[in-house]
Design an enzyme around this catalytic site. Sequence first.
Site, PDB file in Angstrom:
ATOM      1  N   HIS A  86      -4.711  -0.945  -3.514  1.00 44.98           N
ATOM      2  CA  HIS A  86      -4.770  -1.613  -2.396  1.00 44.98           C
ATOM      3  C   HIS A  86      -6.050  -0.580  -1.473  1.00 44.98           C
ATOM      4  CE1 HIS A  86      -1.717   1.058  -0.245  1.00 44.98           C
ATOM      5  NE2 HIS A  86      -2.800   1.078   0.531  1.00 44.98           N
ATOM      6  N   ASP A 222       0.419   0.878  -8.075  1.00 44.98           N
ATOM      7  CA  ASP A 222      -0.490   0.566  -7.020  1.00 44.98           C
ATOM      8  C   ASP A 222      -1.605   1.585  -7.080  1.00 44.98           C
ATOM      9  OD1 ASP A 222      -2.356   0.036  -4.711  1.00 44.98           O
ATOM     10  OD2 ASP A 222      -0.267   0.032  -3.312  1.00 44.98           O
ATOM     11  N   SER A 654      -2.300   6.504   2.106  1.00 41.35           N
ATOM     12  CA  SER A 654      -2.344   5.517   1.122  1.00 41.35           C
ATOM     13  C   SER A 654      -3.342   6.442  -0.038  1.00 41.35           C
ATOM     14  CB  SER A 654      -2.918   4.304   1.241  1.00 41.35           C
ATOM     15  OG  SER A 654      -1.737   3.637   1.671  1.00 41.35           O
TER      16      SER A 654
HETATM   17  N1  ARG Z   1       2.329  -0.997   2.833  1.00 35.82           N
HETATM   18  C1  ARG Z   1       1.307  -0.262   2.554  1.00 35.82           C
HETATM   19  C2  ARG Z   1       0.134   0.162   2.977  1.00 35.82           C
HETATM   20  O1  ARG Z   1       0.653   0.208   4.261  1.00 35.82           O
HETATM   21  C3  ARG Z   1       0.560  -1.081   1.118  1.00 35.82           C
HETATM   22  C4  ARG Z   1      -0.307  -2.088   1.656  1.00 35.82           C
HETATM   23  C5  ARG Z   1      -0.921  -3.110   0.657  1.00 35.82           C
HETATM   24  N2  ARG Z   1       0.199  -3.764   0.042  1.00 35.82           N
HETATM   25  C6  ARG Z   1       0.349  -5.104   0.349  1.00 35.82           C
HETATM   26  N3  ARG Z   1       1.080  -5.961  -0.446  1.00 35.82           N
HETATM   27  N4  ARG Z   1      -0.348  -5.543   1.485  1.00 35.82           N
HETATM   28  O2  ARG Z   1      -0.975   0.309   2.921  1.00 35.82           O
HETATM   29  N1  GLU Z   2       0.089   1.904   2.428  1.00 36.92           N
HETATM   30  C1  GLU Z   2      -0.282   2.853   3.676  1.00 36.92           C
HETATM   31  C2  GLU Z   2      -1.765   3.026   3.760  1.00 36.92           C
HETATM   32  O1  GLU Z   2      -2.347   2.018   3.289  1.00 36.92           O
HETATM   33  C3  GLU Z   2       0.416   4.051   3.313  1.00 36.92           C
HETATM   34  C4  GLU Z   2       1.917   3.916   3.689  1.00 36.92           C
HETATM   35  C5  GLU Z   2       2.281   4.342   4.913  1.00 36.92           C
HETATM   36  O2  GLU Z   2       1.789   3.701   6.020  1.00 36.92           O
HETATM   37  O3  GLU Z   2       3.135   5.100   4.990  1.00 36.92           O
HETATM   38  O4  GLU Z   2      -2.253   4.225   3.984  1.00 36.92           O
END
Ligand code: ARG
Ligand code: GLU
Length: 724
Positions: A86, A222, A654
């Site tokens: 991502h 991921d 991330s």
């Molecule tokens: N929650 C994770 C972060 O904050 C992954 C985000 C990307 N994945 C998604 N399904 N949108 O970045």
């Molecule tokens: N998915 C998040 C990012 O893009 C990390 C997850 C979080 O926020 O802890 O950095």
Amino acid sequence: MKLIKALLLSALVLFANLAIAGEGMWLPLLLKALNEAEMQSMGMKMTAEDIYSVNKGSLKDAIVHFNGGCTSEIISNQGLLLTNHHCGYGQIQSHSSLENNYLKNGFWAMSQAEELANPNLSATFIVRIEDISKKILSGVTDDMATKDRQSVIDKNIEALKASTKLAKHEEMSIKPFYKGNQYFMFVTMTYRDVRLVGAPPESIGKFGSDTDNWVWPRHTGDFALFRIYAGKDNMPADYSEDNVPYKPKHSLPISLDGVAEDDFTLVFGFPGRTNQYLPSFAVEQIVDVLNPAKIGIRDRALKIVDAEMRADEEVRIQYASKFARIANYWKKWIGESQGLKSTKGIAKKKAFEKDFLKKVKNDRMASGKYGNILSDFEKLYKEIEPYAHARDYYSEVFSRNIELLQVTSYLNRLVKLYEENGEEGYNSFKGRLAPFLQRLYKNYRPSIDQKVFAALTEMYAKDVGDAYLSDMFKKELASAGNDYSKLASSIYGNTMITNGRKMMSLFEEAPADAVKKLKEDPAFLFGKSMADVYNEKVSKKYNELNTEISDLQRQYMKALIEIFPDERFYPDANSTMRVTYGKVNGYEPKDAVYYQPVTYLSGVMQKYVPGDYEFDVPKKLLELYDKKDYGQYADNGKMPVCFIGSNHTTGGNSGSPAIDAHGNLIGLNFDRVWEGTMSDINYDASICRNIMVDARYILFIIDKYAGAGHLIKEMNLVHPKKKK
Ligand code: ARG
Ligand code: GLU
């Protein structure tokens, strides 16, 4: 520094009554003083010097800020870079089309010649970090007015910048910590030729998509691979065919031994922003007012875009990245509000504040300095509430979710620059704006945006209120018979700004002509009229109050450190390099339910829905699973996929490496668990867990799924647990 001494002292006391392991985002250069002993008591076999050193190669030399947002790490001596799928999503998408759909099918360069260049993608190393608090705060006194204080600080920063010697290619940045009670300098080096090497298909790299996002148990692979290229001298260089793979000072060995419950873990990266020291009044406002507003707006926008994406594969490709970005925080805010409620975050803050007040009142000196902080906070938060609400609403509606208005706000700036600085001002901004807009138009459908416009302008008018609408808004709405769809079609039907081709040729015209045309465009005028009202009625007042709040927050932080000398405080995240550590641990999300810390490929198969847009599984992966063909990557015959730990992470972490007790890569951080997303505001060790992909799953996908064994050969795979 008094503060450092206080920190040191508190660290010592702390080991006696060992704090909740896991909480805290620590500065790498202070680990020796604050954390090393605790880390070792938790099982770490390294020293602080192995993690961060300016004298020898250390872990920090393998940790790379990926495009200023995510984290990534070096995993081979040829500059191979690992980060999240991502995080590389925008790049993978930009190389994708219906014919070459790398989002859908994955991409694997089978030789370095096949690696794909990415203009504007950067990779930044930290050369060194220095505590410069003394220099920056010299001449600052407690009784100074905020403005005077800031101007002394600004002068000191300028002086330090002028006197600091940097080597070629080095850059520096200076950042406040502990709410401006300390300052640190970061010397960095940024590489500009970063190429895409490999990415699994979305059905692996984004498996579970938005349904599983922020959720445990998780089964997402991921990850994506890039490579840093350098000039012949191994230094940063613009993209060139002659560039060569970067030779790193350190690359992370990768452990094949995996993790077990209670294993020590360390996560190293660039967390973006946390707010751990907010007063209860601020948290109440987030839960009761701001989060619900933002969630509501995105709810509406996402439903509209989702329907369009499901109906048309080309739209899905065009909108995938934008949609994921909007959906991500929408869901996070929902989890955050829930978590703050379920862990009684506000009540805990209130109890803490009571304790704080009691201690302050018992101390005459402190009582004079800090006695009013909390009541001042309460007053200020009450006062700022309507402005904070209008501000969040405005930025969600007008600068984020309605793309046309996002564009008009840039154009507004362009016109302003022309009016203030003539052609020179215009051209310098146009040079950056035109390519940005070109990329935006590639993935833009005016018909979808128009629907979003109709829905969100209506919400804005109803929820923010008449007082914040421009005369033009009201006039246009009235002539559309108070029908927001008609308002939208009149704006979208008469603007040229939705048309990428027209806009690009507009940029070819003489600035005076282009500006004249823009100033006659209905969308431009609409956007500008709302921006003017916003600036006058919201942002001025908001900024005034917010400056007071920030100043109070600085005093509060200082007070906390003084009043609770036994506590070990860590600075809020600010996109600088941090270390967090914890253990591999499951958790209890609710009564009678315990979540194990590791997931397996069998769980992917349990979630598998053939043909589904979130839960499909590629055929090759089904075959490997059926044959249990896991090679050297299996764990007792099973293929691990993800695991969780008590490391304190946030957005920006991330792509951060999860590192074992010896300094080997064991996983790749990519998310947090739903119940614990309030950790940005109120970390709670009972349910806050970060989610990582198991390194062995990554290797298995590269090797067995993609057949890219040449990449595995570059890496250094180790068996730390099988010591002879
Ligand atoms: N929650 C994770 C972060 O904050 C992954 C985000 C990307 N994945 C998604 N399904 N949108 O970045
Ligand atoms: N998915 C998040 C990012 O893009 C990390 C997850 C979080 O926020 O802890 O950095």
